[in-house]
Scaffold this active site. Structure first.
Site, PDB file in Angstrom:
ATOM      1  N   ARG A  67      53.554  40.163  22.725  1.00 42.49           N
ATOM      2  CA  ARG A  67      53.503  40.557  23.938  1.00 42.49           C
ATOM      3  C   ARG A  67      51.585  41.458  24.027  1.00 42.49           C
ATOM      4  O   ARG A  67      51.166  41.258  25.374  1.00 42.49           O
ATOM      5  CB  ARG A  67      54.073  41.720  24.123  1.00 42.49           C
ATOM      6  CG  ARG A  67      55.117  40.951  24.482  1.00 42.49           C
ATOM      7  CD  ARG A  67      56.532  42.568  24.156  1.00 42.49           C
ATOM      8  NE  ARG A  67      57.735  41.841  24.938  1.00 42.49           N
ATOM      9  CZ  ARG A  67      58.395  41.931  26.091  1.00 42.49           C
ATOM     10  NH1 ARG A  67      58.495  43.606  26.244  1.00 42.49           N
ATOM     11  NH2 ARG A  67      59.994  41.765  25.906  1.00 42.49           N
ATOM     12  N   LYS A  69      47.849  40.842  22.921  1.00 38.16           N
ATOM     13  CA  LYS A  69      46.702  39.668  22.087  1.00 38.16           C
ATOM     14  C   LYS A  69      45.293  39.809  23.135  1.00 38.16           C
ATOM     15  O   LYS A  69      44.520  39.807  22.429  1.00 38.16           O
ATOM     16  CB  LYS A  69      47.352  39.068  21.352  1.00 38.16           C
ATOM     17  CG  LYS A  69      48.105  37.852  22.309  1.00 38.16           C
ATOM     18  CD  LYS A  69      48.969  36.474  20.862  1.00 38.16           C
ATOM     19  CE  LYS A  69      49.235  35.546  23.120  1.00 38.16           C
ATOM     20  NZ  LYS A  69      50.363  34.672  21.700  1.00 38.16           N
ATOM     21  N   ARG A 218      50.139   8.351  52.737  1.00 33.46           N
ATOM     22  CA  ARG A 218      48.686   8.070  54.115  1.00 33.46           C
ATOM     23  C   ARG A 218      49.327   8.578  55.403  1.00 33.46           C
ATOM     24  O   ARG A 218      47.912   8.766  55.449  1.00 33.46           O
ATOM     25  CB  ARG A 218      49.271   6.667  54.499  1.00 33.46           C
ATOM     26  CG  ARG A 218      49.302   5.789  53.405  1.00 33.46           C
ATOM     27  CD  ARG A 218      49.408   4.448  53.483  1.00 33.46           C
ATOM     28  NE  ARG A 218      51.011   4.006  54.312  1.00 33.46           N
ATOM     29  CZ  ARG A 218      52.067   3.694  53.463  1.00 33.46           C
ATOM     30  NH1 ARG A 218      51.711   3.953  52.684  1.00 33.46           N
ATOM     31  NH2 ARG A 218      53.155   3.232  54.102  1.00 33.46           N
ATOM     32  N   LYS A 280      69.081   5.505  59.247  1.00 28.21           N
ATOM     33  CA  LYS A 280      68.207   4.980  59.834  1.00 28.21           C
ATOM     34  C   LYS A 280      67.331   6.631  60.483  1.00 28.21           C
ATOM     35  O   LYS A 280      68.921   6.914  61.718  1.00 28.21           O
ATOM     36  CB  LYS A 280      68.231   3.979  60.800  1.00 28.21           C
ATOM     37  CG  LYS A 280      66.757   3.440  61.452  1.00 28.21           C
ATOM     38  CD  LYS A 280      66.276   2.666  61.020  1.00 28.21           C
ATOM     39  CE  LYS A 280      64.991   1.803  61.962  1.00 28.21           C
ATOM     40  NZ  LYS A 280      65.580   0.386  62.129  1.00 28.21           N
ATOM     41  N   HIS A 281      66.117   7.015  60.488  1.00 24.95           N
ATOM     42  CA  HIS A 281      65.665   7.859  61.514  1.00 24.95           C
ATOM     43  C   HIS A 281      66.435   8.831  60.532  1.00 24.95           C
ATOM     44  O   HIS A 281      67.126   9.626  61.275  1.00 24.95           O
ATOM     45  CB  HIS A 281      65.709   7.514  62.742  1.00 24.95           C
ATOM     46  CG  HIS A 281      64.802   6.904  63.359  1.00 24.95           C
ATOM     47  ND1 HIS A 281      63.558   7.086  62.774  1.00 24.95           N
ATOM     48  CD2 HIS A 281      64.579   5.882  64.042  1.00 24.95           C
ATOM     49  CE1 HIS A 281      63.231   5.877  63.273  1.00 24.95           C
ATOM     50  NE2 HIS A 281      63.404   4.844  64.178  1.00 24.95           N
ATOM     51  N   GLY A 310      65.172  -2.541  59.135  1.00 27.21           N
ATOM     52  CA  GLY A 310      64.118  -1.627  58.001  1.00 27.21           C
ATOM     53  C   GLY A 310      64.662  -0.241  57.625  1.00 27.21           C
ATOM     54  O   GLY A 310      63.961   0.687  57.917  1.00 27.21           O
ATOM     55  N   PHE A 478      83.706  21.842  66.925  1.00 31.49           N
ATOM     56  CA  PHE A 478      84.886  21.689  67.337  1.00 31.49           C
ATOM     57  C   PHE A 478      84.536  21.278  69.603  1.00 31.49           C
ATOM     58  O   PHE A 478      83.487  21.317  69.481  1.00 31.49           O
ATOM     59  CB  PHE A 478      86.042  23.408  67.859  1.00 31.49           C
ATOM     60  CG  PHE A 478      84.825  24.028  68.560  1.00 31.49           C
ATOM     61  CD1 PHE A 478      84.875  24.583  70.481  1.00 31.49           C
ATOM     62  CD2 PHE A 478      84.232  25.090  67.879  1.00 31.49           C
ATOM     63  CE1 PHE A 478      83.522  25.051  70.329  1.00 31.49           C
ATOM     64  CE2 PHE A 478      84.103  26.726  68.750  1.00 31.49           C
ATOM     65  CZ  PHE A 478      83.139  26.493  69.678  1.00 31.49           C
ATOM     66  N   ASP A 483      87.262  16.716  77.153  1.00 33.40           N
ATOM     67  CA  ASP A 483      87.151  15.320  77.644  1.00 33.40           C
ATOM     68  C   ASP A 483      86.533  14.482  76.597  1.00 33.40           C
ATOM     69  O   ASP A 483      87.087  12.975  76.174  1.00 33.40           O
ATOM     70  CB  ASP A 483      85.710  15.238  78.604  1.00 33.40           C
ATOM     71  CG  ASP A 483      84.210  16.317  77.674  1.00 33.40           C
ATOM     72  OD1 ASP A 483      85.249  17.516  77.156  1.00 33.40           O
ATOM     73  OD2 ASP A 483      84.259  16.372  78.902  1.00 33.40           O
TER      74      ASP A 483
END
Length: 529
Positions: A67, A69, A218, A280-281, A310, A478, A483
């Site tokens: 410890r 030195k 990049r 995708k995205h 893609g 929830f 609707d």
């Protein structure tokens, strides 16, 4: 301030001895005097090099199990003394302190010790004290002292000495100093994070973050943004630890989307069958199980063939030839899987722009971790969403309970919902997504978009009706009003899974009963922003 500084003496004390002997031999050949400690000194002597023990310099032996030195004025004075300061030079002469021009230190393997699951006391013993103290001292005095903390910088230092006739330039020493401070910062971050975990502190008063550069990118999300990719030292299978077999470098968006894809497909245990996720995205445009991996891909692809072009494909089992053949029928940015057989590798090799990544396994999604997101002036930290539910966690709230087939699809849809940006609506039929609505400000809009995309796919595939007929629906949070549920029923859904907890739950349940739907509450939501 001087630009060039000579290297006449070096103190080497390293835990990682990779390349040590070759490096020290090259230094010795350039006339550099070597000082060292403990195991490092032994390794150098065993290689036939002449080494002076630090204990000879300090006049004190290594003690307290190593410890103590290097914590001594004859070490730190040699590192910190300003060579152009008369008072410093006088103090060095008065106290017998020799200058140290180069410090080579890498630290006790604390991170590796923690990763190996060592107990508390063993981790404590692997916290380096003398090393960081010397590194900080040498880095502070970089006007005169060079400091190396990574074996990967050995060659750069030797090249610098060769180019500068045994000296180093100020700019070079500055770069070494920056790397050195980053290393001690990362080390302290690892220690403090480990101690917070050991103490059960979920929100310590101070928190440190660190990483190691893996790749200069990049650009970022857009070409005008600079970006880089850093790793955190984790061994978790994924994009950071994957092997890239072919294709150009991953971009910022590739890395982000590939991570999203692989984390999603890992929800599906490979022992329970093949699964595929197409992203995708950062949102899934198709997720499916199948009898074979090729079938799983095909069913995921049929959810939204347009968006899949893609995209990023993640698979939960090693890729075989038939799956690779199917994937290469359209342009794909990245494919990631635990492995790929020779047939798949051969097929992919013909698509030079396709990046193929293999990880050796799937991440364990039950292991607690944390996520970080920067905001202006701070950082948001939270537990990773590892929430899962089983059939026993579901609460049937409608007059009709879901059938066994509906239950299986509801649980499948719920796994996908966790990985779709809120507000999220997912239609699933027979173990495959057939409509995904993501990231809308209104939940009913997500419901309509997912149904509309399913209608578009039905027309493109020449089907008599969209696959949402007879499907189930998952909502990540929830339904605040009935609707959205009514829209799902009009699209042909027969069962709903949602967290519940709205002030209008009774109204939503009544609408479900009127439409003949089965609905279950999970008591858990999966917001993903």
């Amino acid at each position: 301030m001087t630009d060039r500084a000579p290297l006449r003496s070096a103190l080497l004390s390293v835990s990682d001895k990779t390349g040590l002997v070759e490096f020290a031999t090259a230094l010795n050949a350039k006339g550099v005097k070597l000082l060292s400690t403990g195991g490092t000194a032994k390794a150098l002597r065993d290689a036939g090099l002449e080494v002076t023990d630090v204990a000879e310099v300090t006049g004190f032996p290594e003690m307290m199990d190593g410890r103590v030195k290097t914590l001594h004025p004859r070490v730190h004075g040699g590192l910190l003394a300003l060579r152009d300061n008369d008072a410093h030079l006088e103090a060095m002469e008065s106290h017998g302190i020799d200058p140290i021009d180069l410090l080579v230190v890498n630290l006790y393997p604390f991170e590796a010790t923690v990763a190996a699951g060592a107990d508390y006391d063993t981790c404590i013993e692997n916290i380096d004290i003398g090393g960081p103290a010397m590194i900080r001292a040498a880095a502070k005095n970089h006007v005169f002292v060079s400091v190396v903390v990574d074996p990967q910088d050995y060659d750069a230092l030797l090249a610098e000495m060769e180019a500068q006739d045994g000296e180093t330039t100020y700019v070079f020493r500055q770069k070494l100093a920056q790397t050195a401070y980053a290393r001690t910062a990362a080390y302290d971050a690892a220690v403090s994070s480990w101690m917070a975990d050991a103490l059960g502190e979920t929100a310590p008063r101070r928190r440190a973050f660190a990483g190691t550069l893996a790749q200069t990118l990049r650009y970022g999300e857009n070409p005008h943004q600079a970006a880089a990719f850093y790793t955190d030292g984790s061994s978790r299978p994924g994009v950071a630890t994957a092997r890239q077999h072919q294709g150009k470098e991953l971009s910022y968006n590739n890395i982000n989307d590939t991570d999203a894809a692989f984390e999603l497909v890992a929800e599906f245990d490979p022992a329970e069958g093949p699964a595929c996720a197409i992203i995708k995205h950062a949102n899934p445009c198709g997720v499916a199980r199948g009898a074979t991996l090729a079938e799983a891909y095909g069913r995921a692809f049929d959810c939204d063939r347009t968006s899949a072009f893609g995209g990023i494909i993640a698979l939960n089992q090693p890729i075989d030839g038939p799956t690779a053949e199917a994937i290469t029928e359209i342009f794909t940015e990245v494919v990631i899987a635990p492995a790929a057989d020779d047939a798949a590798m051969s097929i992919f090799s013909k698509k030079k722009n396709l990046r193929l990544l293999t990880t050796g396994g799937l991440p364990d999604l039950t292991v607690a971790a944390q996520t970080y997101r920067q905001v202006a002036g701070g950082m948001l930290v939270q537990d990773k969403d590892i929430g899962r539910i089983s059939r026993d966690d579901l609460k049937v709230v409608t007059k009709r309970a879901p059938s066994e087939a509906e239950l299986a699809d509801l649980l499948f849809a719920w796994k996908v919902a966790k990985h779709v940006k809120s507000n999220a609506i997912i239609y699933v039929k027979d173990g495959a997504t057939v409509g995904v609505g993501a990231g809308q400000m209104s939940r009913v809009d997500s419901t309509r978009i997912a149904a509309r995309k399913a209608q578009d796919m039905a027309e493109a595939m020449g089907l008599d009706a969209p696959l949402t007929q007879g499907s189930v629906v998952a909502s990540d949070a929830f339904f605040p009003f009935a609707d959205g549920l009514i829209t799902a029923a009009e699209a042909g859904a027969t069962a709903i899974i949602q967290p519940g907890g709205s002030m209008r739950d009774d109204e939503v349940i009544a609408a479900a009963d009127e439409a003949g739907l089965a609905m279950v509450f999970t008591g858990m939501r999966h917001f993903r922003h």
